[in-house]
Design a protein around this motif. Structure first.
Motif, PDB file in Angstrom:
ATOM      1  N   ARG A 109       0.827  -1.209   0.000  1.00 25.72           N
ATOM      2  CA  ARG A 109       0.000   0.000   0.000  1.00 25.72           C
ATOM      3  C   ARG A 109       0.863   1.262   0.000  1.00 25.72           C
ATOM      4  O   ARG A 109       0.566   2.226  -0.698  1.00 25.72           O
ATOM      5  CB  ARG A 109      -0.913  -0.004   1.228  1.00 25.72           C
ATOM      6  N   TYR A 111       2.147   1.678  -3.456  1.00 22.99           N
ATOM      7  CA  TYR A 111       1.067   2.172  -4.326  1.00 22.99           C
ATOM      8  C   TYR A 111       0.959   3.688  -4.239  1.00 22.99           C
ATOM      9  O   TYR A 111       0.886   4.393  -5.256  1.00 22.99           O
ATOM     10  CB  TYR A 111      -0.248   1.514  -3.925  1.00 22.99           C
ATOM     11  N   ARG A 141       1.831   6.134  -7.299  1.00 23.47           N
ATOM     12  CA  ARG A 141       0.684   6.864  -7.842  1.00 23.47           C
ATOM     13  C   ARG A 141       0.982   8.354  -7.980  1.00 23.47           C
ATOM     14  O   ARG A 141       0.534   9.007  -8.943  1.00 23.47           O
ATOM     15  CB  ARG A 141      -0.536   6.662  -6.941  1.00 23.47           C
ATOM     16  N   ALA A 177      -0.115   2.176 -10.864  1.00 20.77           N
ATOM     17  CA  ALA A 177       0.238   2.109  -9.434  1.00 20.77           C
ATOM     18  C   ALA A 177      -0.420   0.909  -8.768  1.00 20.77           C
ATOM     19  O   ALA A 177       0.187   0.242  -7.918  1.00 20.77           O
ATOM     20  CB  ALA A 177      -0.189   3.405  -8.745  1.00 20.77           C
ATOM     21  N   GLU A 178      -1.656   0.620  -9.157  1.00 27.44           N
ATOM     22  CA  GLU A 178      -2.353  -0.514  -8.562  1.00 27.44           C
ATOM     23  C   GLU A 178      -1.679  -1.835  -8.942  1.00 27.44           C
ATOM     24  O   GLU A 178      -1.588  -2.764  -8.128  1.00 27.44           O
ATOM     25  CB  GLU A 178      -3.812  -0.517  -9.002  1.00 27.44           C
ATOM     26  N   MET A 224       1.252  -2.409  -6.793  1.00 32.88           N
ATOM     27  CA  MET A 224       0.835  -2.888  -5.485  1.00 32.88           C
ATOM     28  C   MET A 224       0.617  -4.404  -5.508  1.00 32.88           C
ATOM     29  O   MET A 224       1.087  -5.126  -4.622  1.00 32.88           O
ATOM     30  CB  MET A 224      -0.451  -2.178  -5.044  1.00 32.88           C
TER      31      MET A 224
END
Length: 561
Positions: free
Chosen positions: A77, A80, A84, A128-129, A132
């Protein structure tokens, strides 16, 4: 899964290994959060000492930067949020096939310089996801909210049963290629890892009544084996090709040798197997033997010596030593359904032991509890972990724990384990539910002054000794941490009262500081299997399997440790 079968129509192995990375034996990343975080920082050009750099490297410390405290302790997280804020990739364009290729390349190249271009490709192509989720896969922290058993049941009605025996996702997907196909039986097979039979945990009381226990199982005689300090290992031999699998199914073949010309073990033991045997599965314990002392050395050395390449000149250095205690298949005949005493006879007929390289476990035959108790004490006095009592009539049942195999170890028995008192000098933040909270401690013991050394009796020097967290409830951990003045540890400003080793805490606690007129000392009574040499701690020793038994908060400890 129905959509995959309907539209993709191929094996579901590429998808399942992404959903269940912790049981995927095809890729070994050897990567932890800090190392992965540093690699990202280098590729993305983020200074390590910047706020985001510290947030990524020290992901489990709260309040490190603009990253939300809710993400503390959750590396994927944190990654991420940092990616992001910098990434220009907003739309996913990679396929499952491409993701698997990326992960294969990353697992294959363990050298840091070779991994940077791979991560650079990720930064340029992934959202970004997706970063993660890649981190979750690499760190094997998926946390999907569903269990592996649920995923297997959704995949195929027979998946759980087959996976219990053959813990290999690729084999699972190959055999259960269609929902309409049903297995007639599941069996152990050569070249495929399986979950081994384990021993049920017993205690001293178990030994005092072991003759009654075994009588209930229908055997008048029981077998006693020494519990060795090593790693459970299965060896699969298939027409000259060797494979090594750990208890969890991890493939260590490259370390120990796929054939008689490579590895740290196969070249030395291949001739010990009867030449007429072409295929077999051996179950046993892999330990470390030191020729200089003619003794086994602690398990912690196994990974180091296991990675040494074949070299006949290494004969006098510590090296891997396989002790076989079972055989599950010979050529095309399954032996799992045969009684243990029959399997042991087969084992003796095919292995010619080589001192210090391969052996068959010694069996002590017993009929009384007194014999089991005597064997247990003899094992402890010899520095072994304990004993295993087995029913010679028992069949081999993969992925099971029954009274047919019962182990009693020193750490389970009062009076035969170590119970040191230690003082807390450091702490480590947890993850998940323990994010933002100290969950483990670095503990120390008082130094013994040298002759004529001047020592401050009010602040005697402390030597780090172990890291411990198990044994205490969350409530107890909070009670031991919330009232005291913890500070961030700075390895450039180590206080004079503490000698630090390689193991460094995230937070430090001065036990000599007073809070409301009382020492801020947390003294723990630990229980552990044994004290062993350790380079990571300044006292030169540490504890195996330490657990917190009791705690004394604000306890005056200067003269008690």
């Amino acid at each position: 899964m129905q959509k995959w079968r309907r539209e993709v129509k191929g094996t579901m192995y590429p998808a399942l290994r992404l959903l269940m990375p912790n049981v995927d034996r095809g890729r070994l990343y050897n990567m932890k959060e800090v190392m992965l975080g540093r690699s990202y920082l280098e590729v993305m050009g983020i200074p390590k000492d910047s706020e985001d750099g510290q947030a990524l490297v020290k992901f489990n410390l709260p309040g490190k930067s603009t990253v939300s405290d809710k993400a503390a302790g959750d590396f994927p997280r944190v990654l991420y949020e940092i990616v992001r804020s910098r990434s220009t990739v907003t739309e996913s364009k990679v396929s499952i096939k491409k993701i698997n290729e990326m992960l294969d390349n990353f697992a294959r190249d363990h050298d840091k310089s070779e991994q940077r271009p791979i991560i650079r490709e990720w930064v340029e192509t992934l959202t970004a996801e997706e970063h993660m989720w890649l981190a979750k896969i690499i760190l094997k922290q998926m946390k999907l909210g569903v269990s592996e058993q649920t995923i297997l049941e959704a995949f195929h009605p027979d998946a759980r049963e087959l996976f219990t025996v053959n813990a290999d996702l690729r084999t699972l997907c190959e055999k259960l290629y269609s929902v309409s196909f049903r297995l007639n039986n599941t069996s152990i097979s050569v070249a495929t890892a399986f979950k081994p039979q384990l021993s049920k945990m017993g205690n001293y009381t178990t030994l005092t009544h072991i003759d009654e226990w075994m009588g209930q199982l229908g055997c008048k005689e029981f077998w006693i084996e020494t519990k060795l300090d090593g790693e459970r290992m299965q060896i699969h031999i298939d027409n000259g090709q060797w494979r090594y699998y750990s208890r969890k199914g991890t493939n260590y073949t490259q370390d120990y040798g796929p054939d008689p010309t490579r590895g740290s073990l196969t070249p030395f033991i291949h001739n010990s197997i009867n030449a007429h045997v072409k295929r077999c599965i051996l179950d046993g314990e892999l330990v470390v033997y030191d020729p200089a002392s003619d003794a086994l050395v602690p398990f912690g050395n196994l990974k180091t010596v296991g990675r040494k390449s074949f070299n006949p000149m290494n004969e006098h250095e510590p090296h891997p030593y396989f002790v076989a205690f079972d055989i599950l298949q010979m050529d095309n005949v399954s032996l799992a359904e045969k009684p243990l005493h029959r399997r042991y006879e087969v084992l003796q007929s095919i292995i010619d032991p080589i001192p210090g390289r391969i052996a068959i476990i010694d069996q002590l035959r017993g009929t009384s509890s007194a014999q089991a108790l005597h064997a247990f004490h003899a094992a402890i006095e010899a520095g072994q972990e304990g004993i295993i009592v087995k029913n010679p009539e028992s069949r081999y049942v993969p992925n099971s724990r029954t009274m047919d195999w019962t182990k009693v170890k020193a750490e389970y028995v009062e009076g035969v384990s170590e119970h040191p008192d230690v003082v807390v000098v450091g702490g480590y933040y947890g993850t998940g539910n323990r994010a933002n909270k100290i969950s483990k401690f670095l503990v120390a013991i008082r130094d013994t002054p040298k002759q004529d050394e001047v020592v401050d009796p009010e602040r005697p020097k402390l030597l780090t000794f172990a890291r411990v967290g198990s044994g205490a409830s969350y409530k107890e951990l909070d009670a031991m941490t919330q009232r005291f003045p913890w500070k961030r540890f700075d390895d450039k400003r180590v206080p004079s009262w503490l000698a630090i080793g390689k193991e460094k805490p995230e937070m430090i606690l001065d036990p000599y500081t007073k809070v409301d007129g009382v020492d801020s000392a947390i003294v723990l009574e630990l229980k552990a299997a044994e004290i062993t040499p350790a380079d990571d701690y300044s006292c030169g020793y540490s504890l195996r399997f330490p657990r917190i038994m009791k705690s004394k908060i604000g306890y005056y400890f200067r003269y008690s440790l």
